[in-house]
Motif scaffolding. Structure first.
Motif, PDB file in Angstrom:
ATOM      1  N   LEU A 153       6.548  72.412  39.511  1.00  0.00           N
ATOM      2  CA  LEU A 153       7.062  70.992  39.971  1.00  0.00           C
ATOM      3  C   LEU A 153       6.849  70.050  38.255  1.00  0.00           C
ATOM      4  O   LEU A 153       6.603  70.544  37.925  1.00  0.00           O
ATOM      5  N   LYS A 154       7.776  69.090  39.133  1.00  0.00           N
ATOM      6  CA  LYS A 154       8.455  68.539  37.323  1.00  0.00           C
ATOM      7  C   LYS A 154       7.946  67.452  38.500  1.00  0.00           C
ATOM      8  O   LYS A 154       8.493  66.719  39.354  1.00  0.00           O
ATOM      9  N   LYS A 155       8.347  66.385  37.029  1.00  0.00           N
ATOM     10  CA  LYS A 155       8.396  64.695  37.699  1.00  0.00           C
ATOM     11  C   LYS A 155       9.381  64.026  38.215  1.00  0.00           C
ATOM     12  O   LYS A 155      10.612  64.958  38.223  1.00  0.00           O
ATOM     13  N   GLY A 156       9.099  63.480  39.565  1.00  0.00           N
ATOM     14  CA  GLY A 156      10.968  63.078  40.378  1.00  0.00           C
ATOM     15  C   GLY A 156      10.798  64.307  41.339  1.00  0.00           C
ATOM     16  O   GLY A 156      11.429  63.849  42.159  1.00  0.00           O
ATOM     17  N   ASP A 157      10.213  65.793  40.818  1.00  0.00           N
ATOM     18  CA  ASP A 157      10.069  65.913  42.189  1.00  0.00           C
ATOM     19  C   ASP A 157       9.967  64.909  43.691  1.00  0.00           C
ATOM     20  O   ASP A 157       9.181  64.442  43.505  1.00  0.00           O
ATOM     21  N   GLU A 158       9.527  65.923  44.874  1.00  0.00           N
ATOM     22  CA  GLU A 158       9.308  64.610  45.867  1.00  0.00           C
ATOM     23  C   GLU A 158       8.526  66.205  46.484  1.00  0.00           C
ATOM     24  O   GLU A 158       9.178  67.008  47.210  1.00  0.00           O
ATOM     25  N   VAL A 159       7.606  65.590  47.170  1.00  0.00           N
ATOM     26  CA  VAL A 159       6.632  66.528  48.377  1.00  0.00           C
ATOM     27  C   VAL A 159       6.503  65.139  49.381  1.00  0.00           C
ATOM     28  O   VAL A 159       5.781  65.198  49.324  1.00  0.00           O
TER      29      VAL A 159
ATOM     30  N   LEU B 130      13.922  61.105  54.485  1.00  0.00           N
ATOM     31  CA  LEU B 130      13.174  61.436  53.448  1.00  0.00           C
ATOM     32  C   LEU B 130      13.828  62.826  52.645  1.00  0.00           C
ATOM     33  O   LEU B 130      13.453  63.040  51.628  1.00  0.00           O
ATOM     34  N   LEU B 131      14.118  64.045  53.634  1.00  0.00           N
ATOM     35  CA  LEU B 131      14.549  65.634  53.206  1.00  0.00           C
ATOM     36  C   LEU B 131      15.694  65.072  52.186  1.00  0.00           C
ATOM     37  O   LEU B 131      16.984  64.035  52.194  1.00  0.00           O
ATOM     38  N   SER B 132      15.850  65.335  50.486  1.00  0.00           N
ATOM     39  CA  SER B 132      16.899  65.063  50.106  1.00  0.00           C
ATOM     40  C   SER B 132      16.948  66.674  49.071  1.00  0.00           C
ATOM     41  O   SER B 132      15.816  67.245  49.143  1.00  0.00           O
ATOM     42  N   ASN B 133      17.475  66.459  47.801  1.00  0.00           N
ATOM     43  CA  ASN B 133      17.612  67.740  47.074  1.00  0.00           C
ATOM     44  C   ASN B 133      16.107  67.697  46.215  1.00  0.00           C
ATOM     45  O   ASN B 133      16.122  68.376  44.940  1.00  0.00           O
ATOM     46  N   LYS B 134      15.996  66.494  46.204  1.00  0.00           N
ATOM     47  CA  LYS B 134      14.643  66.091  45.346  1.00  0.00           C
ATOM     48  C   LYS B 134      13.244  66.589  45.846  1.00  0.00           C
ATOM     49  O   LYS B 134      12.077  67.047  45.377  1.00  0.00           O
ATOM     50  N   THR B 135      13.173  66.914  47.373  1.00  0.00           N
ATOM     51  CA  THR B 135      12.644  67.751  47.886  1.00  0.00           C
ATOM     52  C   THR B 135      11.712  69.246  48.034  1.00  0.00           C
ATOM     53  O   THR B 135      12.541  69.741  47.354  1.00  0.00           O
TER      54      THR B 135
END
Lengths: 408, 140
Positions: A112-118, A162-167
């Motif tokens: 994971l990296k900064k800004g990723d979402e869980v 809540l779901l997006s390509n950051k998830t």
């Protein structure tokens, strides 16, 4: 009248502990969601191991070591078939659900990296919240929460938003430990996969009631504890898809998990040993296999059907208590009833039930966010297993009535 | 009365009860009837959080006498608090430090003082002793 074809009295004879007394009363054990009791078939497996073939596995050339290794790997195969994993090496022996979650959370630190979402659900046990919070602190990822409604069901519309390509990851329990809600995990998994996120399902509370098929669910990780399903404490399973387990780095270093060691470089063993450093809980793994054999011999469909009968009867009977309110009224739930009576503190009811030989859980059930949601300090939780009887439900209801009469 | 005398008096009172029901009913009555703490002291600073029930403790020193008020959100816990307050409150800090809680065993309420019960009572006794240590140094 009960409809089950199971011979509950015969089943009860398998569990030595059920014939003991507590505070001078016959034990009525209704804390199965915390830990289940152990049948003699599993106790025999434990005794057989230590009295017949106790040895360290995967390394000895002697006969005992070979026998222990064979039994341990047979247990892995039993677990694989029970959960329908594609490969035996996708089944990692763990110390339990919490261990499995931490293993995965730790592995994702490097992915994971900064800004990723869980995303985590509002219905989680602390053990499926805290490791992810720690993961987010380490990586700078952001934790998002799927909210719940008053019935104790997840708000699926909010989840989709809540779901997006950051998830990158979604965590949810299959069944809520505090309320018994069965979550729509198939839908949760499918939606997460559409945005490329991996999903870990905490199956600790589901596994004693529902036979999960990890291939059919297409789940990336599924974790359970043996002690909730007639097995011993300190043993559990992490199922992971082969591709994911290959991507994750090892969790702990040590013996068993290596291919070759020099002081310059160590190469890791293949799955599943990469994640099984040190001498494992050999006896626990074997007994876990014996527990699955025991439950499958009774049959999960029959177990689920009878537990549903217990749930319906207990729900109807408890609701005859004046002022009793049940928390968690999802349409689809397992045999767990969380309740309070008026403004009586759950600790008070639990203390008096204990005097009557009735074991229930009281408190926040390691799910403080859920209690905060309802604005209560905790609940009394009665959780039923296939070895409980309708008569025990009657004892519980009479006990609650007696406690209320004393406390009001 | 000394702490020891009060404890003996409580053990004596409880010996009149025939069974757990009567003991619990007595404690529930104690829990219901006693106003134990001034609302202004039911603050987060004075709270002891257990998994099962919450306990608030407040201490006051007058001269060389240490007094306690306390409360809980659970009634049985509150009943036991009432008993503990009766034992520890209004005593010299040194006597509080020297006292033990063995009498709780004798009155059949041992299980509520188990550290694993997580009802805040063990922490409450610890807190009472901490206050006694702190105020003992003040008196000197």
């Amino acid at each position: 009248m009960q409809k089950t074809t199971l011979d509950i009295q015969a089943i009860r004879k398998d569990f030595p502990i059920l014939s003991r007394t507590v505070n001078g009363q016959p034990l009525v054990y209704l804390d199965n969601a915390a830990t289940s009791q152990t049948p003699k078939q599993v106790l025999d497996a434990i005794v057989d191991y230590y009295s017949g073939y106790n040895a360290n596995i995967h390394r000895g050339v002697h006969t005992l070591s070979q026998e222990a290794t064979d039994k341990y790997e047979q247990a892995r195969a039993t677990i694989q078939h029970h959960f329908n994993a594609k490969f035996a090496h996708e089944v990692i022996f763990t110390a339990g659900t919490t261990h499995g979650i931490n293993l995965v959370a730790n592995g994702f630190s490097s992915l994971l990296k900064k800004g990723d979402e869980v995303i985590v659900s509002a219905l989680e046990h602390h053990s499926n919240i805290v490791p992810w919070q720690m993961l987010c602190e380490r990586t700078g990822a952001v934790l998002k929460v799927i909210p719940m409604n008053l019935n104790g069901e997840l708000e699926m519309d909010a989840y989709y938003e809540l779901l997006s390509n950051k998830t990158k990851l979604v965590f949810c329990n299959h069944v809520s430990n505090a309320l018994g809600t069965v979550n729509p995990i198939k839908e949760i998994i499918n939606a997460a996969h559409k945005v490329g996120a991996a999903v870990l399902i905490d199956g600790a509370q589901a596994a004693p009631h529902i036979k999960a098929d990890v291939q059919e669910l297409d789940v990336d990780f599924y974790v359970v504890s043996a002690h909730k399903m007639c097995g011993p404490t300190g043993a559990g399973m992490l199922y992971g898809k082969e591709e994911w387990l290959n991507k994750l780095p090892p969790y702990q270093g040590g013996g068993e998990m290596i291919a070759e060691v020099t002081f310059e470089k160590t190469t890791y063993a293949d799955l599943p040993h990469k994640f099984e450093a040190g001498t494992p809980n050999i006896c626990g793994g074997i007994a876990f296999g014996a527990a699955l054999d025991y439950m499958n011999a009774i049959g999960f469909d029959a177990i689920a059907a009878y537990e549903h009968e217990l749930l319906e009867y207990a729900t109807a009977q408890l609701l005859t208590v004046d002022g009793l309110k049940i928390y968690g009224t999802a349409a689809n739930k397992t045999s767990v009833i969380s309740f309070n009576v008026g403004s009586i503190h759950p600790y008070d009811i639990g203390s008096i039930l204990d005097k009557l030989g009735i074991a229930v859980r009281t408190g926040h059930h390691c799910a403080q966010p859920i209690m905060d949601f309802y604005g209560i300090p905790g609940t009394v939780r009665a959780s039923f297993s296939f070895y409980n009887t309708m008569e025990e439900v009657d004892v519980l209801v009479a006990g609650v009535k007696r406690a209320v009469a004393m406390l009001q | 009365m000394t702490i020891k005398e009060i404890q003996e008096e409580i053990v004596d009172e409880f010996s009149m009860f025939d069974d757990w029901m009567q003991r619990y009913e007595y404690m529930i009555d104690l829990g219901k009837s006693l106003p134990l703490i001034d609302e202004q002291y039911k603050t987060d600073d004075n709270i002891i959080k257990g998994c099962q029930s919450k306990v608030w403790v407040h201490a006051d020193l007058e001269g060389d006498i240490l007094s306690f008020t306390a409360d809980s959100d659970a009634i049985i816990t509150k009943g036991i608090i009432a008993i503990l307050i009766r034992v520890y409150s209004g005593q010299h800090p040194k006597d509080i430090l020297d006292a033990d809680t063995n009498f709780i065993d004798e009155i059949g309420l041992k299980e509520h003082l188990s550290p694993t019960r997580a009802n805040g009572l063990v922490s409450m006794i610890k807190q009472i002793k901490m206050y006694a240590i702190a105020y003992q140094t003040q008196i000197k």
